[in-house]
Each structure stands twice: as structure tokens, then as C-alpha cells.
Scaffold this motif. Structure first.
Motif, short mmCIF file in Angstrom:
data_model
loop_
_atom_site.label_atom_id
_atom_site.label_comp_id
_atom_site.label_asym_id
_atom_site.label_seq_id
_atom_site.Cartn_x
_atom_site.Cartn_y
_atom_site.Cartn_z
N UNK A 159 0.79 -1.31 -0.10
CA UNK A 159 -0.13 0.16 0.07
C UNK A 159 0.95 1.16 -0.08
N UNK A 160 0.59 2.14 -0.86
CA UNK A 160 1.35 3.46 -0.92
C UNK A 160 1.11 4.27 0.44
N UNK A 161 2.27 4.53 0.95
CA UNK A 161 2.14 5.43 2.16
C UNK A 161 2.52 6.80 1.92
N UNK A 162 3.17 7.09 0.80
CA UNK A 162 3.76 8.30 0.49
C UNK A 162 4.05 8.46 -1.05
N UNK A 163 3.68 9.60 -1.56
CA UNK A 163 4.09 9.93 -3.18
C UNK A 163 4.56 11.43 -3.27
N UNK A 164 5.48 11.73 -3.69
CA UNK A 164 5.86 13.17 -4.17
C UNK A 164 5.99 13.05 -5.48
N UNK A 165 4.86 13.79 -6.17
CA UNK A 165 4.86 13.88 -7.72
C UNK A 165 6.08 14.80 -8.24
#
Length: 108
Positions: free
Chosen positions: A102-108
Motif C-alpha cells: 500500500x502506498x504510504x507516500x508519494x512526491x509527484x
């Protein structure tokens, strides 16, 4: 409004002593498998290895309208799983054992 690309990540595990063979088989991925994955909507697919634990971390992107749910029934996919089964932890049908992340962080 356009649909967004979906990103999926999961973990698999190699059996000891199979790193080189796993890499060799992926370096020579069958053209029909690469085509199948692409036409199913998979792109930008990478697999990373933790050499200490033999865990494989996979991340892929899915195009809108993807059809990956049909992959387990496709003969090419089944042959690939049978081909890879001796090298990794698998389910009874030779599908690689996967743990979804499960994604817990994303920096686009």
C-alpha cells in the motif's frame, strides 16, 4: 477529465541460489510475454532485488482500461509462471506468491 495511470507495487521472494538465473530469464523475456503485458495495459514495469532477504520489489503502471485481470488465464502467462516457478515462492498453480504493498507516500 482524463483517467489517471494506476501504480501498483508488490513483493515476491526468490528461493536461495536463484538470483543469477532469475535475472538471466528476465533479460531474455519472451517477446510474446512482453507483448501480452503491454496489450494488457502494463507499462513502466520494474523489479528490484533485496540481496539480503531475496525479496523482489515490483512496481508497475497500468493504463486506463487495463485488462490485467485476464492475465492468469492466458496460456503465455501460465507458461511463464511454470518457467519461473522453480526459482521463487509460488502458489499451488505456480503463480508467484505476491504481497501487495500500500502506498504510504508519494512526491509527484
Amino acid at each position: 477529465m482524463s483517467e489517471q495511470v494506476e501504480t501498483r507495487a508488490f513483493v515476491m521472494r526468490l528461493k536461495p541460489g536463484n538470483v543469477a538465473e532469475y535475472e538471466r530469464r528476465h533479460d531474455a523475456i519472451w517477446p510474446e510475454l512482453a507483448d501480452l503485458l503491454g496489450t494488457s495495459g502494463i507499462h513502466d514495469y520494474s523489479i528490484f532485488l533485496d540481496e539480503d532477504t531475496l525479496q523482489l520489489f515490483a512496481v508497475l503502471k497500468l493504463r486506463p482500461g487495463h485488462t490485467i485481470a485476464a492475465l492468469p488465464d492466458h496460456p503465455v502467462m501460465r507458461r511463464w509462471w511454470d518457467h519461473m516457478a522453480p526459482l521463487m515462492d509460488v502458489e499451488p498453480d505456480n503463480r508467484p506468491r505476491e504481497w501487495t504493498l500500500r502506498r504510504v507516500f508519494h512526491l509527484p
